[in-house]
Design a protein around this motif. Structure first.
Motif, PDB file in Angstrom:
ATOM      1  N   LEU A 107     -15.242  -1.018   0.830  1.00  0.00           N
ATOM      2  CA  LEU A 107     -14.430  -1.862  -0.046  1.00  0.00           C
ATOM      3  C   LEU A 107     -12.953  -1.757   0.304  1.00  0.00           C
ATOM      4  O   LEU A 107     -12.188  -2.725   0.143  1.00  0.00           O
ATOM      5  CB  LEU A 107     -14.648  -1.457  -1.508  1.00  0.00           C
ATOM      6  N   SER A 108     -12.525  -0.600   0.791  1.00  0.00           N
ATOM      7  CA  SER A 108     -11.104  -0.394   1.109  1.00  0.00           C
ATOM      8  C   SER A 108     -10.637  -1.248   2.277  1.00  0.00           C
ATOM      9  O   SER A 108      -9.432  -1.404   2.491  1.00  0.00           O
ATOM     10  CB  SER A 108     -10.844   1.083   1.413  1.00  0.00           C
ATOM     11  N   PHE A 109     -11.585  -1.820   3.052  1.00  0.00           N
ATOM     12  CA  PHE A 109     -11.211  -2.678   4.170  1.00  0.00           C
ATOM     13  C   PHE A 109     -10.976  -4.122   3.737  1.00  0.00           C
ATOM     14  O   PHE A 109     -10.501  -4.937   4.527  1.00  0.00           O
ATOM     15  CB  PHE A 109     -12.290  -2.640   5.260  1.00  0.00           C
ATOM     16  N   ILE A 110     -11.330  -4.448   2.493  1.00  0.00           N
ATOM     17  CA  ILE A 110     -11.128  -5.810   1.995  1.00  0.00           C
ATOM     18  C   ILE A 110      -9.645  -6.026   1.714  1.00  0.00           C
ATOM     19  O   ILE A 110      -9.001  -5.209   1.064  1.00  0.00           O
ATOM     20  CB  ILE A 110     -11.960  -6.065   0.726  1.00  0.00           C
ATOM     21  N   SER A 111      -9.111  -7.136   2.192  1.00  0.00           N
ATOM     22  CA  SER A 111      -7.695  -7.435   2.003  1.00  0.00           C
ATOM     23  C   SER A 111      -7.441  -7.913   0.575  1.00  0.00           C
ATOM     24  O   SER A 111      -8.077  -8.843   0.091  1.00  0.00           O
ATOM     25  CB  SER A 111      -7.245  -8.510   2.995  1.00  0.00           C
ATOM     26  N   LEU A 112      -6.525  -7.233  -0.106  1.00  0.00           N
ATOM     27  CA  LEU A 112      -6.139  -7.607  -1.468  1.00  0.00           C
ATOM     28  C   LEU A 112      -4.648  -7.917  -1.527  1.00  0.00           C
ATOM     29  O   LEU A 112      -3.950  -7.546  -2.473  1.00  0.00           O
ATOM     30  CB  LEU A 112      -6.478  -6.473  -2.447  1.00  0.00           C
ATOM     31  N   GLY A 113      -4.164  -8.614  -0.525  1.00  0.00           N
ATOM     32  CA  GLY A 113      -2.753  -8.966  -0.486  1.00  0.00           C
ATOM     33  C   GLY A 113      -1.894  -7.752  -0.209  1.00  0.00           C
ATOM     34  O   GLY A 113      -2.114  -7.012   0.747  1.00  0.00           O
ATOM     35  N   SER A 114      -0.901  -7.536  -1.068  1.00  0.00           N
ATOM     36  CA  SER A 114       0.019  -6.411  -0.881  1.00  0.00           C
ATOM     37  C   SER A 114      -0.549  -5.094  -1.385  1.00  0.00           C
ATOM     38  O   SER A 114       0.047  -4.047  -1.176  1.00  0.00           O
ATOM     39  CB  SER A 114       1.345  -6.694  -1.608  1.00  0.00           C
ATOM     40  N   LEU A 115      -1.734  -5.153  -2.056  1.00  0.00           N
ATOM     41  CA  LEU A 115      -2.359  -3.929  -2.551  1.00  0.00           C
ATOM     42  C   LEU A 115      -3.257  -3.334  -1.482  1.00  0.00           C
ATOM     43  O   LEU A 115      -4.224  -3.959  -1.054  1.00  0.00           O
ATOM     44  CB  LEU A 115      -3.167  -4.215  -3.822  1.00  0.00           C
ATOM     45  N   GLU A 116      -2.954  -2.132  -1.048  1.00  0.00           N
ATOM     46  CA  GLU A 116      -3.739  -1.444  -0.021  1.00  0.00           C
ATOM     47  C   GLU A 116      -4.590  -0.362  -0.676  1.00  0.00           C
ATOM     48  O   GLU A 116      -4.069   0.583  -1.259  1.00  0.00           O
ATOM     49  CB  GLU A 116      -2.803  -0.828   1.018  1.00  0.00           C
ATOM     50  N   LEU A 117      -5.921  -0.526  -0.585  1.00  0.00           N
ATOM     51  CA  LEU A 117      -6.839   0.447  -1.160  1.00  0.00           C
ATOM     52  C   LEU A 117      -7.023   1.615  -0.197  1.00  0.00           C
ATOM     53  O   LEU A 117      -7.242   1.416   1.006  1.00  0.00           O
ATOM     54  CB  LEU A 117      -8.192  -0.199  -1.453  1.00  0.00           C
ATOM     55  N   THR A 118      -6.961   2.817  -0.717  1.00  0.00           N
ATOM     56  CA  THR A 118      -7.147   4.025   0.098  1.00  0.00           C
ATOM     57  C   THR A 118      -8.053   4.993  -0.645  1.00  0.00           C
ATOM     58  O   THR A 118      -7.762   5.378  -1.779  1.00  0.00           O
ATOM     59  CB  THR A 118      -5.795   4.709   0.383  1.00  0.00           C
ATOM     60  N   LEU A 119      -9.165   5.363  -0.010  1.00  0.00           N
ATOM     61  CA  LEU A 119     -10.088   6.334  -0.592  1.00  0.00           C
ATOM     62  C   LEU A 119      -9.547   7.718  -0.296  1.00  0.00           C
ATOM     63  O   LEU A 119      -9.571   8.184   0.849  1.00  0.00           O
ATOM     64  CB  LEU A 119     -11.487   6.158  -0.007  1.00  0.00           C
ATOM     65  N   SER A 120      -9.051   8.395  -1.309  1.00  0.00           N
ATOM     66  CA  SER A 120      -8.417   9.700  -1.124  1.00  0.00           C
ATOM     67  C   SER A 120      -9.461  10.812  -1.051  1.00  0.00           C
ATOM     68  O   SER A 120     -10.598  10.656  -1.513  1.00  0.00           O
ATOM     69  CB  SER A 120      -7.444   9.989  -2.268  1.00  0.00           C
ATOM     70  N   PHE A 121      -9.063  11.950  -0.492  1.00  0.00           N
ATOM     71  CA  PHE A 121      -9.941  13.106  -0.407  1.00  0.00           C
ATOM     72  C   PHE A 121     -10.313  13.605  -1.805  1.00  0.00           C
ATOM     73  O   PHE A 121     -11.439  14.055  -2.033  1.00  0.00           O
ATOM     74  CB  PHE A 121      -9.253  14.229   0.377  1.00  0.00           C
ATOM     75  N   GLY A 122      -9.362  13.508  -2.737  1.00  0.00           N
ATOM     76  CA  GLY A 122      -9.632  13.936  -4.106  1.00  0.00           C
ATOM     77  C   GLY A 122     -10.751  13.139  -4.749  1.00  0.00           C
ATOM     78  O   GLY A 122     -11.610  13.699  -5.440  1.00  0.00           O
ATOM     79  N   ASN A 123     -10.777  11.824  -4.509  1.00  0.00           N
ATOM     80  CA  ASN A 123     -11.836  10.987  -5.075  1.00  0.00           C
ATOM     81  C   ASN A 123     -13.176  11.241  -4.382  1.00  0.00           C
ATOM     82  O   ASN A 123     -14.230  11.154  -5.017  1.00  0.00           O
ATOM     83  CB  ASN A 123     -11.458   9.509  -4.964  1.00  0.00           C
ATOM     84  N   VAL A 124     -13.153  11.525  -3.078  1.00  0.00           N
ATOM     85  CA  VAL A 124     -14.389  11.884  -2.366  1.00  0.00           C
ATOM     86  C   VAL A 124     -14.961  13.177  -2.946  1.00  0.00           C
ATOM     87  O   VAL A 124     -16.166  13.266  -3.220  1.00  0.00           O
ATOM     88  CB  VAL A 124     -14.120  12.039  -0.853  1.00  0.00           C
ATOM     89  N   PHE A 125     -14.092  14.160  -3.150  1.00  0.00           N
ATOM     90  CA  PHE A 125     -14.524  15.440  -3.725  1.00  0.00           C
ATOM     91  C   PHE A 125     -15.065  15.236  -5.135  1.00  0.00           C
ATOM     92  O   PHE A 125     -16.076  15.840  -5.512  1.00  0.00           O
ATOM     93  CB  PHE A 125     -13.356  16.421  -3.728  1.00  0.00           C
TER      94      PHE A 125
END
Length: 415
Positions: free
Chosen positions: A365-383
């Motif tokens: 999902l983080s690869f989907i373009s949402l304009g100026s909003l850049e999604l990043t899956l953080s290590f904290g959320n993975v944990f």
């Protein structure tokens, strides 16, 4: 070695069960997958949105307080006309504070005007944010200059006609050519470009971007815009706190005292200026994103609950199908904790597998373009996602694993 052997054997049993009943396992794991996806997707979206909004508010300055007529948060039952009648900050007050303040890392005076029109030959840019700043402005706010330089002390004090422009303005006025050294017209006055700022890009919150800013010396700004009258531009004094000044309390206290002294206010007279801090926006953002995060937990919890029931169902069926094997293992000397760990590990393994698929979906999902909003899956959320998966697997498998561990070997081997 026995614990390593136990772990490997438990993994082998879990993998065999997964492969033997692939369709049943996949359908049961969908609940955990959807649940982890829902929670982590919401958290990833919230974190990315919060990071973007807070970044877009950097123009307010970190650890900076501003002296203005109007507060950002209005007081209750305070007559609005009193705000209107408050005096504006001025250059004399700024110089007084510069000479007397000790609890600040930097202090500046500046004023801004939106909708500025800049021209160069046949090219023009409309909608620029013109900001007249003092020489010390760079000590309070970050001005990321990519090419060129900042104002010199002499240029600032003399009010020379020099300017630093944003990246977008440079592209519009000087396409395919160098902007440094060229001239732009602002309100009919020619300014020489001495600096171009780094590209910042648009903000999802619509906050001002450095790409649209135009910096000129404060005294130069006063020459082309009047600061007198009710419709005149309003100067703003801003000061940055020292390290260790928690909540800017020392800075705010000294600033308030000195400015009251400069304006000749008596002890019982009300303060006729507002001290505004960016932390006012931070507390509002914290409450908003806290509610959104809670909503993510509620939405995802229902899916995870269903997934937990699915894993528990698999484990009960697995115990039933392998009752005879459990009896054989116990008759050969297997301890209760060995049987318990074997089935509990299987439940956790299946739950983590579902969680990993959920995290994979968030990553895609983080690869989907949402304009100026850049999604990043953080290590904290993975944990967090893996931790929730382990907890769900443990809770779902503890009862079936306990039943398997307590079986009588004679009765189990006859099953």
């Amino acid at each position: 070695m026995i614990y390593i052997h136990l772990l490997l054997e438990s993994f082998r049993f879990a993998f065999s069960a997964l492969r033997a009943n692939l369709l049943r396992t996949i359908l049961s794991l969908l609940g955990v997958t959807v649940g982890i996806f829902s929670i982590i997707a919401v958290f990833t979206l919230v974190d990315s949105l919060e990071r973007n909004i807070r970044s877009s508010l950097n123009f307010l300055g970190e650890d900076v307080v501003r002296v203005e007529k109007f507060p950002w948060i209005f007081e209750e039952d305070y007559p609005w006309w009193k705000y209107i009648n408050r005096p504006k900050a001025n250059f004399e007050e700024y110089k007084f504070l510069v000479d007397n303040m000790t609890q600040t890392a930097g202090i500046t005076i500046f004023t801004e005007r939106g909708g500025a029109v800049l021209k160069h030959e046949s090219n023009s840019f409309t909608g620029g944010i013109l900001s007249g700043v003092s020489y010390s402005h760079k000590d309070v706010y970050e001005i990321p200059i990519e090419k060129g330089r900042y104002f010199s002390m002499q240029e600032a004090e003399s009010g020379n006609y020099v300017t630093i422009i944003g990246h977008l303005i440079a592209q519009e006025l000087f396409p395919n050519q160098e902007a440094l050294g060229k001239e732009v017209k602002i309100r009919g006055v020619k300014y020489r470009v001495i600096g171009v700022m780094e590209e910042q890009g648009a903000s999802i919150s619509g906050a001002p971007s450095a790409d649209d800013f135009v910096y000129i010396p404060y005294k130069s700004f006063q020459k082309i815009y009047s600061s007198t009258g009710i419709f005149g531009v309003e100067p703003i004094i801003a000061a940055k706190s020292l390290e260790g000044d928690v909540g800017q309390k020392n800075l705010e206290g000294e600033l308030t005292g000195l400015l009251r002294q400069k304006r000749g206010l008596k002890p019982r007279e009300a303060t006729n200026f507002a001290i505004n801090r960016p932390t006012a926006f931070s507390s509002i953002l914290d409450s908003i994103f806290g509610v959104i995060s809670m909503a993510g937990w509620v939405i995802g919890s229902f899916s995870i609950l269903v997934g937990g029931f699915g894993i528990a169902n698999i484990m009960f069926v697995s115990v039933k199908e392998r009752t005879n094997i459990i009896g054989i293992q116990k008759s050969l000397g297997a301890k209760n904790f060995f049987i318990l760990f074997q089935f509990l590990f299987e439940a956790v393994f299946l739950s983590m597998l579902g969680g990993l698929f959920g995290l994979l979906l968030v990553y895609l999902l983080s690869f989907i373009s949402l304009g100026s909003l850049e999604l990043t899956l953080s290590f904290g959320n993975v944990f967090l996602g893996l931790s929730v998966s382990v907890i769900i697997g443990t809770l779902s498998g503890i009862i079936p694993a306990g039943m398997a561990a307590k079986m009588d070997p004679v009765i189990a081997i006859r099953a």
